[in-house]
Each structure stands twice: as C-alpha cells, then as structure tokens.
Design an enzyme around this catalytic site. Structure first.
Site, PDB file in Angstrom:
ATOM      1  N   CYS A 150       0.808  -1.225   0.000  1.00 37.35           N
ATOM      2  CA  CYS A 150       0.000   0.000   0.000  1.00 37.35           C
ATOM      3  C   CYS A 150       0.836   1.268   0.000  1.00 37.35           C
ATOM      4  CB  CYS A 150      -0.981   0.002   1.176  1.00 37.35           C
ATOM      5  SG  CYS A 150      -0.224  -0.241   2.797  1.00 37.35           S
TER       6      CYS A 150
ATOM      7  N   HIS B  81      -1.630   0.416   7.352  1.00 34.92           N
ATOM      8  CA  HIS B  81      -2.265   0.705   6.066  1.00 34.92           C
ATOM      9  C   HIS B  81      -1.876   2.120   5.679  1.00 34.92           C
ATOM     10  CE1 HIS B  81      -4.843   0.152   2.717  1.00 34.92           C
ATOM     11  NE2 HIS B  81      -5.754   1.046   3.081  1.00 34.92           N
TER      12      HIS B  81
ATOM     13  N   ASP C 145      -8.193   5.570  -1.467  1.00 34.26           N
ATOM     14  CA  ASP C 145      -7.752   4.292  -0.902  1.00 34.26           C
ATOM     15  C   ASP C 145      -8.030   3.190  -1.928  1.00 34.26           C
ATOM     16  OD1 ASP C 145      -7.188   1.999   0.500  1.00 34.26           O
ATOM     17  OD2 ASP C 145      -8.559   2.393   2.160  1.00 34.26           O
TER      18      ASP C 145
END
Length: 223
Positions: free
Chosen positions: A25, A81, A99
């Site tokens: 990520c 994250h 996202d």
C-alpha cells in the site's frame, strides 16, 4: 439513462488508471500521488495531497470496507495501512480519501471514510486504537524509500509478490526508510490539534501523528 452497472463499470475503469500491487500500500500511494499530480486532479507539486500511515503500538489496526476481506462488512486487521487524503485550500472543497484497497467510492469524502472504514463509534480494546501519521505528499515523494525487506521472511522468501518495477529510492539515495513511517505509537500522538501542528506537517519529514478522533479536525483546519 445511467444504470448502476454503468456507474460501477465507469468507477472500475477510473480506478484501473492507478497502479495497485496487493499488500504494498505504501508504494501504491506513492505512485497514486504522482499520478494525481500528473493528470491534473491534484496540484502539480502535490501540495494538496497528504500521505497517511495508519498503525499502532501492537501493529493491529482494524479497518472496514476493505477489498481484501472475506467478511460481509469488509473488516481486515492490518499491521499498517496507507491512504492518500486530498485537501484543497479555500472554501467549498471537501477533503477526499483515495484508498485503492477500499470498497467505498474512489475517492470518498473524508467524513464518510471515517464513518465507514475507521468506525470510531465502534467500541474497541485500547490495543486496537488507530493512530495516523500525516505526511505532506511533496515531502513524502522526496524522502520515501523502500527496498521491500519487510515483505521477506527469514529465509528470504516473499510473503507477497512484489511489484514488477524497481524499488523506490529517495532523492538523497536512501534505499529504505519505510520503518520510520510505519512505526506509530500512542506517545507520538499530539495532545491537541492546533495551528502549530498544521504548520509542522508542511516541514517535517515524518509529519505529525493524530488520533482517530482528531483526524477530521486536523484536515478541517487546513485552509
């Protein structure tokens, strides 16, 4: 007439413009920021973008509405994250969350994202509190580096297939500093969101750390 199916197809095509490697990520967001700058959605230098690392002392952060989940509510327990928040200055602009791992609209208003993904009203044990390291994107794009060592086990095997492109190297030649960003502790969280803390985020390599109940307030004060 525009159908739900057409809208979903359009959204999928839009998301497909952005590079996404599962479980990487931080690199996905790095490339996302660059792409948003290149295509004119963000300012050319990324001055309206912020990279947000989400983690805690235990490296256990529950988030909902995640594509990687097998649950109906999309819940996942991540070690960390990373998302991008866009906050344009001036009136009339709602902060947006980008996202690539979320099943929510892309992008989503920050208030909706907090409600659906962070769920601050959901009662959690203290070990699962979410903390947020906010880094101004131009600073992040200059300093961030990752040689992906965190994705290898003790035998040198990948825990998840890496991206096909070369690892990201910082402008100063640093090859790995991801750990500096993802190490987030309760002791790092600012006591109050004030003007001084807003100023700091535009100058510090590792930005500032806020709690989940301070996140929306922080971005509301950027004007």
């Amino acid at each position: 007439m525009t159908t739900t199916s057409n809208l979903e197809t359009s959204a999928s095509l839009f998301i497909s413009q952005y590079h996404h490697t599962p479980f990487y990520c931080e690199e996905n967001v790095y490339l996302l920021c660059k792409k948003l700058c290149e295509n004119g959605i963000a300012d050319a230098e990324g001055s309206d973008l912020f990279v947000v690392f989400i983690s805690n002392d235990k490296k256990q952060v529950p988030l909902w509405s995640q594509k990687a989940s097998n649950r109906a509510d999309g819940a996942v327990l991540w070690d960390y994250h990373v998302i991008c928040v866009q906050r344009k200055r001036g009136g009339g602009f709602v902060p947006l969350v980008w996202d690539l791992d979320s099943s929510l609209p892309f992008p989503s208003p920050l208030a909706s994202y907090i409600s659906e993904t962070i769920r601050p009203s959901f009662s959690l044990f203290s070990d699962y509190q979410r903390f947020f390291r906010i880094v101004h994107a131009p600073i992040f794009l200059h300093h961030f580096a990752s040689d992906r060592r965190h994705m290898k086990d003790s035998a040198g095997n990948w825990s998840a297939e890496p991206p096909t492109y070369d690892p990201i190297i910082a402008k100063d030649g640093t090859v790995h500093n991801l750990n500096e960003y993802m190490e987030i502790h309760l002791s790092d969280v600012m006591k109050n969101v004030e003007v001084d803390s807003i100023i700091v985020v535009f100058s510090e390599k590792l930005g500032v750390v806020v709690g989940e109940n301070q996140l929306e307030e922080f971005f509301s004060q950027i004007s």
